[in-house]
Write an enzyme that holds these catalytic residues in place. Structure first.
Site, PDB file in Angstrom:
ATOM      1  N   LYS A  95       1.099  -1.206   0.157  1.00  0.00           N
ATOM      2  CA  LYS A  95      -0.171  -0.002   0.187  1.00  0.00           C
ATOM      3  C   LYS A  95       0.945   1.160   0.004  1.00  0.00           C
ATOM      4  CE  LYS A  95      -3.949   1.913   2.551  1.00  0.00           C
ATOM      5  NZ  LYS A  95      -4.757   1.788   3.879  1.00  0.00           N
ATOM      6  N   SER A 170      -9.817   1.789   2.925  1.00  0.00           N
ATOM      7  CA  SER A 170      -8.822   2.492   2.055  1.00  0.00           C
ATOM      8  C   SER A 170      -7.631   1.711   1.567  1.00  0.00           C
ATOM      9  CB  SER A 170      -8.283   3.672   2.800  1.00  0.00           C
ATOM     10  OG  SER A 170      -7.136   2.875   3.955  1.00  0.00           O
ATOM     11  N   SER A 194     -10.039  -0.633   7.074  1.00  0.00           N
ATOM     12  CA  SER A 194      -9.344  -0.621   5.674  1.00  0.00           C
ATOM     13  C   SER A 194      -8.755  -1.883   5.084  1.00  0.00           C
ATOM     14  CB  SER A 194      -8.468   0.562   5.805  1.00  0.00           C
ATOM     15  OG  SER A 194      -9.254   1.811   5.442  1.00  0.00           O
TER      16      SER A 194
HETATM   17  N1  GLN Z   1     -12.958   4.083   6.357  1.00  0.00           N
HETATM   18  C1  GLN Z   1     -12.562   4.438   7.689  1.00  0.00           C
HETATM   19  C2  GLN Z   1     -12.270   5.886   7.489  1.00  0.00           C
HETATM   20  O1  GLN Z   1     -12.474   6.420   6.394  1.00  0.00           O
HETATM   21  C3  GLN Z   1     -11.400   3.493   7.954  1.00  0.00           C
HETATM   22  C4  GLN Z   1     -10.242   3.698   7.295  1.00  0.00           C
HETATM   23  C5  GLN Z   1      -8.963   3.011   7.665  1.00  0.00           C
HETATM   24  O2  GLN Z   1      -9.084   2.086   8.111  1.00  0.00           O
HETATM   25  N2  GLN Z   1      -7.740   3.516   7.004  1.00  0.00           N
HETATM   26  O3  GLN Z   1     -11.662   6.466   8.178  1.00  0.00           O
END
Ligand code: GLN
Length: 503
Positions: A95, A170, A194
């Site tokens: 990532k 994400s 994410s």
């Molecule tokens: N979807 C969540 C957010 O927008 C989690 C994101 C993540 O785990 N990095 O913060």
């Protein structure tokens, strides 16, 4: 090593060279050792697929083909001389939130679109010391803020199961890359879901370890008390292989925990008889799509047939996890992202008239809308007049949620439920409605607030789109989670399916 269930039902020792992407990491490792193929051949195979298929997916931001091939040659020499570590010569993608020495690290933000990291994150360093080869850097939501991979400065990622759908976020680039078989595994990070949510939406095995199990050093910080690095793979067996290299104490991360790392692969094969599975009542009650619930219940039946007992469990404070997270995470992000000031590194605006103008325009132009929304919310909840009403209160609720989990784990070994309330949704469907978007994480955020390890594994399909089963464990119970996930994968074939057009 005897590789377990793979993403292909074909005999791995007889796979044609054109189908190397049908193999799991464990199967590729066995093939490399048996001299069935070389690391250069495997690496070249995936680079060719990336070239052909990435344009339609937008899963990768940077491809490091030359570096990867040089590393593969070195890996082949090590394999030839014997005694090379298990992961030697296996490719993956990272990532783009992990710093990579000499390679662009953008965090999918314009703010870091020119940032070449001067060092490797600990995760990257440990995996490369273990022999892993990086094929490139995966697209993601900007600064890991999002659930659909639509907030990236580099554009949305597409779900290989249906190119009109989001892959989740994400870590959506990581997920799309592995699901489309342009990389056999990927790293990700999970602050509120994410890793697990994109794994669920693309039919992968996603593991978010216990907070502190894997070093955060060199991971661009979003919400420091929640962020944790993990894996996206086809199988629990592959996750065990990667975790073995990634986990462990790191003196460069003050929140990394100095606990011995168990043998994750050895733990996979424990029988499940007598396993106590807690069913999270709150997860099945509200907002869950009925058809998704049915697939999760079918998976639970498989566990029952393996000798597990299902026990109803209630975590009364869990429904508060989304509002709690959306105070804590923005608060931490507003503090962490204050370092991007246009001075030290990253994007800088053109011709600033003075220092204030430099700050304002660099940040105004460098960050996207969702990141700005989080910074503003976070700054507000931390401000003198509202700190007690929001931030402090959220911290108290976080403690209540953590205590709920601790009570639950006094009576059960693992908790299970859905990973995501629905399968993948259309690109563009929720992007203008932040609250609806935030509710995607309703089942995943609790584990982050409590620092618990959690996984998502494929448990079926609805209208051709994947559905995930979530398994949450007690602190440092990664070995148990992997064991429980592996047992299901020995009985099911969902994780072996490939999206049409990517076989
Ligand atoms: N979807 C969540 C957010 O927008 C989690 C994101 C993540 O785990 N990095 O913060």
């Amino acid at each position: 090593m005897s590789p377990g269930p793979g993403p292909s039902n074909k005999d791995p020792s007889n796979i044609p060279m054109s189908e190397l992407h049908h193999l799991t990491l464990a199967q590729l490792a066995a093939g490399l050792r048996a001299r069935q193929f070389s690391s250069v051949e495997v690496t070249r195979h995936f680079l060719t697929r990336i070239e052909r298929l990435n344009p339609q997916l937008n899963a990768l931001i940077t491809v490091t083909g030359e570096r990867a091939l040089a590393a593969a040659q070195a890996a082949d020499r090590k394999l030839a001389s014997g005694g090379a570590p298990t992961l030697t010569g296996l490719p993956l993608v990272h990532k783009d939130i992990f710093c990579t020495d000499g390679v662009l690290t953008t965090c999918a933000s314009r703010m870091l679109s020119n940032f070449v990291a001067p060092y490797d994150a600990t995760v990257v360093e440990r995996l490369s010391q273990a022999g892993v080869i990086s094929l490139g850097k995966a697209n993601m939501d900007e600064f890991a803020m999002g659930s659909s991979n639509e907030t990236s400065y580099y554009g949305p990622v597409r779900n290989p199961w249906d190119l009109k759908k989001v892959p989740g976020g994400s870590s959506g680039g990581s997920a799309a890359a592995v699901a489309a078989r342009i990389a056999p595994a990927a790293t990700g990070t999970d602050t509120g879901g994410s890793i697990r949510q994109p794994a669920a939406l693309t039919s992968l095995t996603g593991l978010k370890p216990t907070y502190g199990r894997v070093s955060r050093f060199g991971i661009v910080a979003f919400a420091s008390s929640l962020d944790q690095a993990g894996t996206l793979t086809y199988t629990a067996e592959d996750a065990a292989l990667l975790m073995q290299a990634m986990a462990g104490f790191d003196p460069r991360d003050s929140t990394s925990v100095d606990e011995p790392v168990p043998d994750y692969s050895a733990a996979l094969h424990q029988p499940l008889a007598g396993l106590k599975i807690g069913l999270l009542r709150e997860f099945f009650e509200r907002g869950l799509d009925e058809a998704t619930a049915k697939l999760v219940r079918d998976a639970l039946k498989v566990y029952e047939s393996l000798g597990a007992k299902l026990i109803d469990v209630s975590l009364p404070n869990l429904p508060l996890s989304v509002p709690t997270y959306y105070v804590v995470a923005p608060a931490e992000c507003s503090s962490n992202l204050s370092r991007f000031d246009g001075v030290r590194f990253g994007y800088r605006c053109e011709n600033p008239v003075d220092l204030t103008d430099l700050y304002k325009r660099s940040r105004g132009e460098g960050f996207g809308a969702e990141v700005k929304r989080r910074i503003m919310t976070g700054t507000y909840v931390l401000s003198a007049g509202y700190y007690d009403a929001y931030y402090l209160r959220a911290q108290k609720v976080r403690r209540l949620i953590t205590d709920d989990f601790a009570r639950a784990f006094a009576g059960v070994d693992v908790l299970m439920g859905p990973t995501s309330p629905t399968p993948a949704f259309d690109i563009g469907a929720k992007v203008d409605d932040p609250i609806t978007m935030y509710l995607n994480d309703i089942y995943t955020i609790g584990a982050n607030l409590a620092g618990l390890p959690a996984m998502s594994i494929p448990c079926g399909f609805l209208g051709g789109l994947p559905v995930g089963l979530q398994i949450i464990g007690a602190h440092f119970a990664e070995a148990k989670l992997l064991n429980v996930a592996h047992a299901y994968q020995c009985e099911s074939e969902w994780h072996t399916r490939m999206p049409r057009g990517y076989e």
